[in-house]
Structures are given as structure tokens and as C-alpha cells.
Design a protein around this motif. Structure first.
Motif, PDB file in Angstrom:
ATOM      1  N   TRP A  22       0.828  -1.199   0.000  1.00 18.24           N
ATOM      2  CA  TRP A  22       0.000   0.000   0.000  1.00 18.24           C
ATOM      3  C   TRP A  22       0.867   1.256   0.000  1.00 18.24           C
ATOM      4  O   TRP A  22       0.628   2.202  -0.759  1.00 18.24           O
ATOM      5  CB  TRP A  22      -0.897   0.017   1.233  1.00 18.24           C
ATOM      6  N   ARG A  23       1.874   1.264   0.838  1.00 20.61           N
ATOM      7  CA  ARG A  23       2.733   2.444   0.971  1.00 20.61           C
ATOM      8  C   ARG A  23       3.497   2.722  -0.321  1.00 20.61           C
ATOM      9  O   ARG A  23       3.486   3.853  -0.830  1.00 20.61           O
ATOM     10  CB  ARG A  23       3.717   2.244   2.129  1.00 20.61           C
ATOM     11  N   PHE A  24       4.171   1.728  -0.858  1.00 21.79           N
ATOM     12  CA  PHE A  24       5.014   1.947  -2.027  1.00 21.79           C
ATOM     13  C   PHE A  24       4.194   2.199  -3.285  1.00 21.79           C
ATOM     14  O   PHE A  24       4.590   2.993  -4.148  1.00 21.79           O
ATOM     15  CB  PHE A  24       5.948   0.755  -2.235  1.00 21.79           C
ATOM     16  N   ALA A  25       3.050   1.529  -3.410  1.00 23.82           N
ATOM     17  CA  ALA A  25       2.188   1.770  -4.571  1.00 23.82           C
ATOM     18  C   ALA A  25       1.667   3.203  -4.557  1.00 23.82           C
ATOM     19  O   ALA A  25       1.622   3.877  -5.602  1.00 23.82           O
ATOM     20  CB  ALA A  25       1.032   0.774  -4.583  1.00 23.82           C
ATOM     21  N   GLY A  26       1.281   3.680  -3.372  1.00 23.23           N
ATOM     22  CA  GLY A  26       0.809   5.058  -3.271  1.00 23.23           C
ATOM     23  C   GLY A  26       1.891   6.060  -3.626  1.00 23.23           C
ATOM     24  O   GLY A  26       1.648   7.030  -4.365  1.00 23.23           O
ATOM     25  N   ALA A  27       3.109   5.846  -3.126  1.00 24.39           N
ATOM     26  CA  ALA A  27       4.219   6.749  -3.437  1.00 24.39           C
ATOM     27  C   ALA A  27       4.580   6.689  -4.914  1.00 24.39           C
ATOM     28  O   ALA A  27       4.890   7.727  -5.526  1.00 24.39           O
ATOM     29  CB  ALA A  27       5.428   6.392  -2.585  1.00 24.39           C
ATOM     30  N   ALA A  28       4.541   5.496  -5.518  1.00 28.58           N
ATOM     31  CA  ALA A  28       4.846   5.350  -6.946  1.00 28.58           C
ATOM     32  C   ALA A  28       3.875   6.170  -7.784  1.00 28.58           C
ATOM     33  O   ALA A  28       4.280   6.844  -8.752  1.00 28.58           O
ATOM     34  CB  ALA A  28       4.796   3.878  -7.356  1.00 28.58           C
ATOM     35  N   MET A  29       2.592   6.142  -7.414  1.00 24.10           N
ATOM     36  CA  MET A  29       1.606   6.909  -8.173  1.00 24.10           C
ATOM     37  C   MET A  29       1.839   8.408  -8.046  1.00 24.10           C
ATOM     38  O   MET A  29       1.738   9.156  -9.030  1.00 24.10           O
ATOM     39  CB  MET A  29       0.198   6.544  -7.699  1.00 24.10           C
ATOM     40  N   VAL A  30       2.174   8.867  -6.852  1.00 25.25           N
ATOM     41  CA  VAL A  30       2.430  10.298  -6.651  1.00 25.25           C
ATOM     42  C   VAL A  30       3.604  10.760  -7.506  1.00 25.25           C
ATOM     43  O   VAL A  30       3.515  11.772  -8.231  1.00 25.25           O
ATOM     44  CB  VAL A  30       2.707  10.606  -5.168  1.00 25.25           C
ATOM     45  N   PHE A  31       4.720  10.017  -7.456  1.00 24.61           N
ATOM     46  CA  PHE A  31       5.896  10.416  -8.232  1.00 24.61           C
ATOM     47  C   PHE A  31       5.659  10.264  -9.737  1.00 24.61           C
ATOM     48  O   PHE A  31       6.196  11.053 -10.532  1.00 24.61           O
ATOM     49  CB  PHE A  31       7.109   9.602  -7.803  1.00 24.61           C
ATOM     50  N   ALA A  32       4.888   9.263 -10.138  1.00 31.72           N
ATOM     51  CA  ALA A  32       4.586   9.089 -11.562  1.00 31.72           C
ATOM     52  C   ALA A  32       3.782  10.278 -12.087  1.00 31.72           C
ATOM     53  O   ALA A  32       4.047  10.782 -13.192  1.00 31.72           O
ATOM     54  CB  ALA A  32       3.822   7.783 -11.777  1.00 31.72           C
ATOM     55  N   VAL A  33       2.805  10.733 -11.313  1.00 29.44           N
ATOM     56  CA  VAL A  33       2.012  11.897 -11.718  1.00 29.44           C
ATOM     57  C   VAL A  33       2.900  13.134 -11.831  1.00 29.44           C
ATOM     58  O   VAL A  33       2.788  13.914 -12.793  1.00 29.44           O
ATOM     59  CB  VAL A  33       0.867  12.140 -10.706  1.00 29.44           C
ATOM     60  N   LEU A  34       3.798  13.321 -10.867  1.00 28.67           N
ATOM     61  CA  LEU A  34       4.710  14.468 -10.911  1.00 28.67           C
ATOM     62  C   LEU A  34       5.631  14.403 -12.122  1.00 28.67           C
ATOM     63  O   LEU A  34       5.912  15.428 -12.764  1.00 28.67           O
ATOM     64  CB  LEU A  34       5.544  14.517  -9.620  1.00 28.67           C
ATOM     65  N   ALA A  35       6.112  13.187 -12.445  1.00 26.31           N
ATOM     66  CA  ALA A  35       7.000  13.024 -13.598  1.00 26.31           C
ATOM     67  C   ALA A  35       6.259  13.303 -14.901  1.00 26.31           C
ATOM     68  O   ALA A  35       6.789  13.962 -15.811  1.00 26.31           O
ATOM     69  CB  ALA A  35       7.587  11.617 -13.602  1.00 26.31           C
ATOM     70  N   LEU A  36       5.027  12.805 -15.000  1.00 27.16           N
ATOM     71  CA  LEU A  36       4.238  13.024 -16.219  1.00 27.16           C
ATOM     72  C   LEU A  36       3.862  14.498 -16.377  1.00 27.16           C
ATOM     73  O   LEU A  36       3.795  15.007 -17.492  1.00 27.16           O
ATOM     74  CB  LEU A  36       2.970  12.165 -16.181  1.00 27.16           C
ATOM     75  N   ALA A  37       3.636  15.175 -15.255  1.00 29.14           N
ATOM     76  CA  ALA A  37       3.222  16.581 -15.308  1.00 29.14           C
ATOM     77  C   ALA A  37       4.285  17.469 -15.943  1.00 29.14           C
ATOM     78  O   ALA A  37       3.960  18.462 -16.608  1.00 29.14           O
ATOM     79  CB  ALA A  37       2.889  17.077 -13.906  1.00 29.14           C
ATOM     80  N   VAL A  38       5.547  17.115 -15.755  1.00 22.94           N
ATOM     81  CA  VAL A  38       6.636  17.924 -16.318  1.00 22.94           C
ATOM     82  C   VAL A  38       7.315  17.215 -17.499  1.00 22.94           C
ATOM     83  O   VAL A  38       8.322  17.683 -18.020  1.00 22.94           O
ATOM     84  CB  VAL A  38       7.692  18.243 -15.236  1.00 22.94           C
ATOM     85  N   ARG A  39       6.732  16.075 -17.895  1.00 24.32           N
ATOM     86  CA  ARG A  39       7.268  15.288 -19.019  1.00 24.32           C
ATOM     87  C   ARG A  39       8.747  14.960 -18.816  1.00 24.32           C
ATOM     88  O   ARG A  39       9.585  15.121 -19.726  1.00 24.32           O
ATOM     89  CB  ARG A  39       7.062  16.031 -20.337  1.00 24.32           C
ATOM     90  N   ALA A  40       9.058  14.526 -17.622  1.00 25.94           N
ATOM     91  CA  ALA A  40      10.445  14.162 -17.315  1.00 25.94           C
ATOM     92  C   ALA A  40      10.858  12.933 -18.122  1.00 25.94           C
ATOM     93  O   ALA A  40      10.026  12.069 -18.436  1.00 25.94           O
ATOM     94  CB  ALA A  40      10.583  13.874 -15.821  1.00 25.94           C
ATOM     95  N   ARG A  41      12.127  12.848 -18.449  1.00 26.22           N
ATOM     96  CA  ARG A  41      12.644  11.734 -19.254  1.00 26.22           C
ATOM     97  C   ARG A  41      13.863  11.122 -18.581  1.00 26.22           C
ATOM     98  O   ARG A  41      14.564  11.777 -17.811  1.00 26.22           O
ATOM     99  CB  ARG A  41      13.016  12.214 -20.667  1.00 26.22           C
ATOM    100  N   ALA A  42      14.108   9.863 -18.913  1.00 24.44           N
ATOM    101  CA  ALA A  42      15.274   9.156 -18.391  1.00 24.44           C
ATOM    102  C   ALA A  42      15.629   8.024 -19.340  1.00 24.44           C
ATOM    103  O   ALA A  42      14.767   7.500 -20.054  1.00 24.44           O
ATOM    104  CB  ALA A  42      15.004   8.599 -17.000  1.00 24.44           C
ATOM    105  N   SER A  43      16.904   7.664 -19.380  1.00 22.75           N
ATOM    106  CA  SER A  43      17.346   6.574 -20.244  1.00 22.75           C
ATOM    107  C   SER A  43      16.935   5.232 -19.645  1.00 22.75           C
ATOM    108  O   SER A  43      16.664   5.120 -18.449  1.00 22.75           O
ATOM    109  CB  SER A  43      18.862   6.616 -20.411  1.00 22.75           C
ATOM    110  N   ARG A  44      16.893   4.204 -20.491  1.00 16.66           N
ATOM    111  CA  ARG A  44      16.547   2.869 -20.010  1.00 16.66           C
ATOM    112  C   ARG A  44      17.566   2.390 -18.985  1.00 16.66           C
ATOM    113  O   ARG A  44      17.201   1.738 -18.006  1.00 16.66           O
ATOM    114  CB  ARG A  44      16.499   1.890 -21.191  1.00 16.66           C
ATOM    115  N   ARG A  45      18.823   2.730 -19.189  1.00 17.01           N
ATOM    116  CA  ARG A  45      19.874   2.330 -18.259  1.00 17.01           C
ATOM    117  C   ARG A  45      19.631   2.927 -16.864  1.00 17.01           C
ATOM    118  O   ARG A  45      19.738   2.232 -15.856  1.00 17.01           O
ATOM    119  CB  ARG A  45      21.232   2.788 -18.799  1.00 17.01           C
TER     120      ARG A  45
END
Length: 298
Positions: A47-70
């Protein structure tokens, strides 16, 4: 001429950023204990980690952050170590009867283990003052928790705590070396997602047990929004800018500050021994995070 020693950068210790991290992180021990009164350990963590993952995913999508596969793969490994192993081991040990004192004592050895691992790996070479600070800090931890350590901890609980200690120690070093340059939002979304996926089968195996009550949801919200989002964001920044040994030394302050929270919030008794432990731990952190004046070579 002797080759220059590799001196870790300090500055992450007794600063506003470092102390903010300690304050935020310490509240997680109290909230986590409250969650375990209403949920099975792996279920609570999912529950804890899934909730945090969703929060950070929304923040990343909001600014269209990018990262390499590596970088994403490295973050996934760091997540398994720092989140799955650390909290999985500690929560399971507490569910198996480990006291808060024993848990604090074992995890309190993390800065020493990080320093030793970094030294033998050749990535960092702490100077003498830092080694003295590490020893002082651990002595402070012992003084703070000694009255809460008992002989009733089972062998399996000790194993769980040692797994947690190894996870956070290896995870701190791994993140410093391989996963500290990635965008913070993507990195922490991946770390929390990887931890969720690793622990989900274990949560299902224990029946995904939790009580749908305020006693569970309130500390869960705190661990997600304050500890996982705020605490790990601060840890991410500290690991990115400072040496792993210096950042790890902050964990010496966790038991003393947690004891203060226990006094203020739960009415727990503070003793002279705990006060002495606080002073030793603070002195240890100061020594472990200071930069020597001398040049690195003779």
C-alpha cells in the motif's frame, strides 16, 4: 609522491537539509508501527510503495520528465535494495516480535557498514575524524536504545533486521554510484514501483490482510505523503550531492530523535543516559560529515 586519498564530500550532516531529513524519516517509525497494528507487514508496504509510486509518476508526467533505459534499470535495482529489502526485513522483524530498541540498534549500525563497504570497494576512504565520528555515533545509538533492548527477540526476527540492514546499506552505495543522476521524480517512481512488484507476491501470500479503518489509512497517508514522498526525496538529494558515508551517518540521529518524539507524543520517559546518547550521536554526525582542512596528500 603518494597518490591522493579519495575524500568524500561532506556538508550533508548538521545542515537544514540533513536535519529536515532526520525529522521526517523518524516519524516513519511511529507511523509504520501504527500500520502494523492493522495490517500484515508486506501488505502495509505494498500500500505504501504503490501510493508513493503513483504520486511520483504523476509528478513526472506533469513535467514530461525523461530518463534513459539504463538509468531506469539502475533505479529499479536501488528500489529493491533500499525499499523492498530494508523495509521488508524491518517490518517483518517487528511483526515477529522485534522491539523498537532492537530494530533501532541494528539499523543504527548502517553508517558503519556503509563506510566499511565503501572503503573495501575503493569508492570512498573516510579520514580518521570520520571513523571517530562513526564510532561515536554508534555509541550514542547504543546509549539511547540500551534500555529498550531485551533478550526476547527471536532468531527469525534478527535475520529480518539483518536483511533490512544489508538492504539499506547496499542500496545507499548503489544509488550513490549508479542512480543519483536520474530525474528525482522518475527515479523515485521507479524505485517505489519496483518495490511494490517485488513485495506484491509476498503480500498476496499473507492474504493481503488489512483493516479498512482510520487506524490504518491515517498512518498510511502519512507514510506515503510525508515519509515516502518527502523523506525519500530529501534522501535522494542528499545522496546525489554528498558522500554515501556522510549521508549514512545521519542515521545515527534517528534513535535519539525518535526518543524525543516518543517523549513529546507518547509520554515516554527521557533519561540522562538517552541525553548523553543524543550528544554523542550528534558529535559523531558532525565529525563524520566535516571536511578535513588538510590537503589529501602529504
Amino acid at each position: 609522491m603518494k597518490p591522493a586519498r579519495v575524500l568524500p564530500r561532506a556538508g550533508g550532516g548538521l545542515t537544514v537539509l540533513g536535519l529536515s531529513f532526520v525529522m521526517v524519516w523518524c516519524t516513519g517509525y511511529i507511523a509504520g508501527r501504527m500500520m502494523l497494528d492493522h495490517a500484515a507487514p508486506f501488505t502495509a508496504l505494498v500500500w505504501r510503495f504503490a501510493g508513493a509510486a503513483m504520486v511520483f509518476a504523476v509528478l513526472a508526467l506533469a513535467v514530461r520528465a525523461r530518463a534513459s533505459r539504463r538509468d531506469v534499470l539502475h533505479s529499479a535495482v536501488a528500489g529493491v535494495l533500499m525499499l523492498s529489502m530494508q523495509f521488508g526485513g524491518v517490518y517483518l522483524a517487528m511483526a515477529w516480535g522485534a522491539s523498537a530498541g532492537v530494530a533501532a540498534l541494528v539499523i543504527g549500525a548502517m553508517p558503519l557498514l556503509v563506510a566499511l563497504l565503501a572503503f573495501f570497494a575503493g569508492t570512498e576512504r573516510p579520514h580518521r575524524a570520520q571513523w571517530c565520528g562513526l564510532l561515536l555515533g554508534f555509541a550514542g545509538v547504543v546509549l539511547v536504545v540500551v534500555d529498550r533492548v531485551d533478550g526476547a527477540t527471536s532468531a527469525r526476527a534478527w535475520i529480518g533486521l539483518l536483511v533490512g540492514l544489508l538492504g539499506i546499506s547496499l542500496g545507499t552505495l548503489y544509488q550513490k554510484r549508479y542512480s543519483s543522476k536520474i530525474d528525482l521524480r522518475i527515479g523515485l517512481a521507479v524505485q517505489n514501483l519496483s518495490a511494490t512488484l517485488v513485495l506484491l507476491p509476498l503480500a498476496l501470500a499473507e492474504g493481503f490482510r488489512f483493516e479498512s479503518a482510520a487506524g490504518f489509512y491515517q498512518p498510511l497517508a502519512w507514510t506515503v505523503l510525508v515519509n515516502s514522498v518527502g523523506g525519500f526525496a530529501l534522501l535522494f538529494v542528499l545522496v546525489r550531492r554528498d558522500a554515501a558515508t556522510a549521508v549514512a551517518s545521519l542515521f545515527f540521529l534517528m534513535p535519539p530523535v525518535t526518543a524525543l518524539f516518543g517523549h513529546w507524543l507518547l509520554g515516554e520517559h527521557l533519561t540522562v543516559l538517552k541525553g548523553a546518547g543524543f550528544v554523542l550521536a550528534a558529535a559523531g554526525v558532525w565529525l563524520a560529515t566535516r571536511t578535513p582542512r588538510r590537503a589529501a596528500e602529504d
